[in-house]
Design a protein around this motif. Sequence first.
Motif, short mmCIF file in Angstrom:
data_model
loop_
_atom_site.label_atom_id
_atom_site.label_comp_id
_atom_site.label_asym_id
_atom_site.label_seq_id
_atom_site.Cartn_x
_atom_site.Cartn_y
_atom_site.Cartn_z
N ARG A 187 7.34 -37.72 59.25
CA ARG A 187 7.71 -37.02 58.03
C ARG A 187 8.51 -35.77 58.35
NH1 ARG A 187 1.81 -35.35 55.62
NH2 ARG A 187 1.57 -37.58 55.59
N SER A 188 9.35 -35.40 57.41
CA SER A 188 10.21 -34.22 57.59
C SER A 188 9.43 -32.95 57.24
CB SER A 188 11.44 -34.32 56.70
OG SER A 188 11.07 -34.14 55.34
N GLU A 189 10.07 -31.84 57.52
CA GLU A 189 9.50 -30.53 57.20
C GLU A 189 9.29 -30.39 55.69
OE1 GLU A 189 7.54 -27.33 58.30
OE2 GLU A 189 8.52 -28.63 59.76
N ALA A 190 10.22 -30.95 54.91
CA ALA A 190 10.11 -30.87 53.44
C ALA A 190 8.84 -31.57 52.96
CB ALA A 190 11.34 -31.50 52.79
N VAL A 191 8.51 -32.69 53.54
CA VAL A 191 7.29 -33.42 53.16
C VAL A 191 6.06 -32.70 53.70
CG1 VAL A 191 6.04 -35.60 53.40
CG2 VAL A 191 8.51 -35.62 53.02
N ALA A 192 6.15 -32.18 54.92
CA ALA A 192 5.02 -31.46 55.52
C ALA A 192 4.68 -30.21 54.71
CB ALA A 192 5.33 -31.10 56.96
N LYS A 193 5.69 -29.55 54.14
CA LYS A 193 5.43 -28.35 53.33
C LYS A 193 4.59 -28.69 52.10
CE LYS A 193 9.54 -25.65 54.47
NZ LYS A 193 10.83 -25.17 53.98
N LEU A 194 4.85 -29.84 51.50
CA LEU A 194 4.16 -30.23 50.28
C LEU A 194 2.82 -30.91 50.56
CD1 LEU A 194 4.46 -30.25 47.19
CD2 LEU A 194 5.56 -32.48 47.41
N TYR A 195 2.79 -31.79 51.55
CA TYR A 195 1.60 -32.61 51.80
C TYR A 195 0.88 -32.27 53.10
CZ TYR A 195 3.40 -35.40 47.96
OH TYR A 195 3.85 -35.82 46.74
N GLY A 196 1.41 -31.34 53.86
CA GLY A 196 0.80 -30.98 55.13
C GLY A 196 1.37 -31.79 56.27
N PRO A 197 1.11 -31.34 57.49
CA PRO A 197 1.65 -32.06 58.66
C PRO A 197 0.97 -33.42 58.82
CG PRO A 197 0.17 -30.32 59.35
CD PRO A 197 0.31 -30.18 57.86
N VAL A 231 16.20 -35.28 53.39
CA VAL A 231 15.57 -36.20 54.34
C VAL A 231 14.05 -36.03 54.24
CG1 VAL A 231 15.30 -36.83 56.76
CG2 VAL A 231 17.55 -36.19 55.90
N LEU A 232 13.37 -37.14 53.93
CA LEU A 232 11.91 -37.13 53.80
C LEU A 232 11.24 -37.52 55.12
CD1 LEU A 232 11.61 -38.89 50.34
CD2 LEU A 232 11.51 -36.43 50.84
#
Length: 186
Positions: free
Chosen positions: A91-101, A163-164
């Motif tokens: 997962r990208s940083e954008a997804v990690a920001k919302l859902y966690g690493p 990029v997700l």
Amino acid sequence: MLRIPTLPVWQRLTALVVLMLALVLAGTIAWQSRVNRANAIEQAGDVARSIHEMTMAGLTGMMITGTVGQREVFLDQIKQLAIIKDLHVARSEAVAKLYGPDTKSSRELDSLEKQVMTSGTPYMALETANGSSFLHVINPTKAAKNYLGKDCVLCHQVPENTVLGVVSMKVSLDSVESEVSAFRLK
């Protein structure tokens, strides 16, 4: 010792025709082997795109049904396909920001995967390792209003084309190489 100028004309012409036919046949075999290999590699690229979409469709379904926490079971099944040598979803940083690493990821991104994650540009190259050849494919997954029938932007809360994540895989070309070799021998 055989002296070519002393041979009758018909023998010289026959030898020339046989030599030309051998050259044409060898050239045709080499050309056809190259064309067959190129077609097989193109088909492997199509398979990689299909596996990318299949992987994302499965993960999207798991996200929607709330079972994405068990994605390793799904991804392991894809890794068991005979043609797949390696599969990694990140997962990208954008997804990690919302859902966690991604706490279940088994490895860090390599430099090529990081490059695709950053640029959003797919990567595809022929590679060899340990006597095997494979097509290394890294495809980004970008947020879209309609990706495989779903609105990524709605759930991921990012602008379109963000990029997700990436799906990185190695598609085996061993059967392709053996078929091309067998064709040349036949």
